[in-house]
Structure formats: structure tokens, C-alpha cells
Enzyme design. Structure first.
Site, short mmCIF file in Angstrom:
data_model
loop_
_atom_site.label_atom_id
_atom_site.label_comp_id
_atom_site.label_asym_id
_atom_site.label_seq_id
_atom_site.Cartn_x
_atom_site.Cartn_y
_atom_site.Cartn_z
N ARG A 18 46.85 36.57 56.57
CA ARG A 18 48.24 36.45 57.02
C ARG A 18 48.41 35.23 57.92
NH1 ARG A 18 47.62 42.15 57.15
NH2 ARG A 18 49.16 43.22 55.83
N LYS A 50 41.36 55.94 49.33
CA LYS A 50 40.32 55.27 48.56
C LYS A 50 40.29 55.79 47.12
CE LYS A 50 37.07 53.88 52.17
NZ LYS A 50 35.67 53.87 52.62
#
Length: 296
Positions: free
Chosen positions: A34, A118
């Protein structure tokens, strides 16, 4: 053949060692970030600024990339779906999602809500792999040995000479240092055919809380240790109480992960090992002592 590897979550506890080992293995590493200037990364990596909420931004950043390794933290696990879809659009060959811990193929592990994100990513990858040229590898290494001791996760605040053991501490479990997790990931990318669309398992040691505590005491002669003996069932009860109220916070997550290591029915010693394929060696007793010493 893989030459260019993109890493998401590259500056985290597990991400940075992965980047370091990929660089050491001579891969061309692209860091998805980012920020335009993330700190602490080794020389020679390429930074590509991305908007993780935008498939278009991610697709652009993954152009020319052969493989993606995700090391994002728990809060960002669900966001991997967009990275996967972008990888398909960009023609990426292999995707390794953020796993590296418990064996999420084990039914008891899969039943714990902390591993739900997950598992959702795994199922999405399996679906995508059946419909595109993207392949995947799930990497399971069990407990993070050095980080787990230094952070107090596996035994408690060792520097304060305090430890908490569950159910007498005799439960054995597999464990791997974070640098070796990075080396194993690099080796997976050097063995594409052998690791295609499956779970890969490796570890460096089989330990127990009792064994680690014994080593710690041997390394600190004459010092007094405060040892708390707890029941693993209390970890599950604590988490269930909060979950019943609709609360899923860090305490719940940590309690359930610890329960999956120290509690009954999870088989935390990895058996189907790929150590030989990946060139991962187990550590000696002296090496284990050195790891414990570094956490004291």
C-alpha cells in the site's frame, strides 16, 4: 519455471523472512504494498504500490509475475480472494496463500472457526484452479518455533522467567523457524510439478512445552521460574463463551489456535512430510537449545 515472485504482506512477521529467502534463492521479488516506500526490505526487490480493494490495481501489479506468495495477517485473509482473481487475470502460474501454520486439512482443525477464512480461500483456489491455468500450493509448517518462543505464544514470557503449560505440557507438536519457512517456500517454487495443487508439509523439530521449559531451566541455572499449569479445555471454553455472545476478537483467535496445538484430537505432529523433496533438514538438540536461548 518461476523467476518473478510477488509477495503480499511482505513486511510482516512471516512475510519479511519469506522475502529474504526468496531473494537469497535468486528469485526476482516484487513486493505488493500500500506504501511506495515500505521499510526493512532487502535490497534488490521491486515495490509495486497496490490498492488491495481493487482487482484492477492488483491485476496491473501482477503483470509478468509467475507466482504469488501471500503472507497477509489474519485480518486480511479474506482479501486474498481478490488477489487470487487478479492473479488469474494476470496469467500467474502459482499461488501460495497465507497458511504456514496448522494443518487445515485435519477435520478437527477445519472445524474451528478461527480457520474459516483460510479454508474459504482454499476452496476458492481449488475452484479457480479447475477453471483456469492458475495452480496452487498450501504450505503447512505447524508452529513458528523461534517467533513463537520470542513472542510468548508457545510457552509464555520467557524473559520474565514465566511459563504457562497446558495439560502437563507433554503434548508433542511440530515446529519450524520462520527463516526455514521462507526457504521451504522458495523450494516449493523450484519444484512446481511435485507441489502442484496440493498441501506441502515440512517441519524442523518435534517439541513439547515440557521439553522447551526443561531446556529453558537448564539454560538459566539458579533462577526461579513461575510456572502456571492450565487446562487446554479452558482455552476452548473461553473462546466458546465469547463466540456465543457474537464476539470474535484476538483473544478468541489466540485461544483457539493454542487449543489446536495443545489440546486433544488435533494430531499436531506432522506425518506426511515433504522435507526430503524440499531439502529441509530437522534441527539438532544443540540447535534447539540455541533457539530457546535466543528467546530467554
Amino acid at each position: 519455471m518461476v523467476s518473478k515472485v510477488a509477495v503480499a504482506g511482505a513486511t510482516g512477521n512471516i512475510g519479511l523472512p519469506i522475502v529474504q529467502q526468496l531473494v537469497a534463492a535468486k528469485f526476482d521479488v516484487v513486493v505488493l504494498s500500500r506504501s511506495e516506500n515500505p521499510s526493512g526490505l532487502p535490497a534488490g526487490v521491486t515495490i509495486r504500490k497496490v490498492d488491495y480493494e481493487s482487482i484492477e490495481s492488483l491485476t496491473a501489479a501482477l503483470q509478468g509475475v509467475d507466482a504469488v506468495v501471500s503472507a497477509v495477517g489474519s485480518a486480511a485473509l479474506a482479501g486474498q480472494i481478490k488477489i487470487i482473481d487478479a492473479a488469474v487475470a494476470a496469467g500467474v502460474k502459482r499461488f501460495l496463500p497465507s497458511e504456514f501454520g496448522n494443518d487445515t486439512e485435519h477435520p478437527a482443525v477445519r472445524a474451528l472457526p478461527v480457520f474459516g477464512p483460510k479454508i474459504a480461500v482454499q476452496e476458492h483456489l481449488k475452484k479457480v484452479a479447475a477453471e483456469s491455468s492458475l495452480t496452487y500450493t498450501f504450505v503447512v509448517t505447524a508452529g513458528f518455533l523461534d517467533w513463537g518462543l520470542q513472542a510468548g505464544f508457545l510457552l509464555g514470557p520467557l524473559k520474565e522467567r514465566k511459563a504457562e503449560i497446558y495439560d502437563d505440557g507433554s503434548q508433542e507438536f511440530s515446529a519450524t523457524t520462520i527463516a526455514t519457512i521462507g526457504r521451504g517456500i522458495a523450494s516449493v517454487l523450484q519444484h512446481l510439478d511435485e507441489t502442484k495443487n496440493r498441501t506441502v508439509y515440512f517441519h524442523e523439530a518435534v517439541v513439547s512445552q515440557a521439553k522447551i521449559l526443561s531446556i529453558a531451566k537448564e539454560l538459566t541455572p539458579g533462577e526461579t521460574w513461575a510456572v502456571t499449569e492450565s487446562k487446554s479445555a479452558a482455552l476452548k471454553a473461553r473462546a466458546d463463551e465469547k463466540l456465543a455472545k457474537g464476539i470474535f476478537d484476538a483473544e478468541v483467535a489466540v485461544s483457539l489456535i493454542k487449543y489446536s496445538i495443545f489440546g486433544p484430537g488435533f494430531d499436531p505432529v506432522l506425518r506426511k512430510l515433504d522435507n526430503e523433496l524440499l531439502g529441509i533438514k530437522t534441527i539438532s538438540d544443540d540447535e534447539l537449545r540455541a533457539i530457546v536461548k535466543s528467546a530467554l
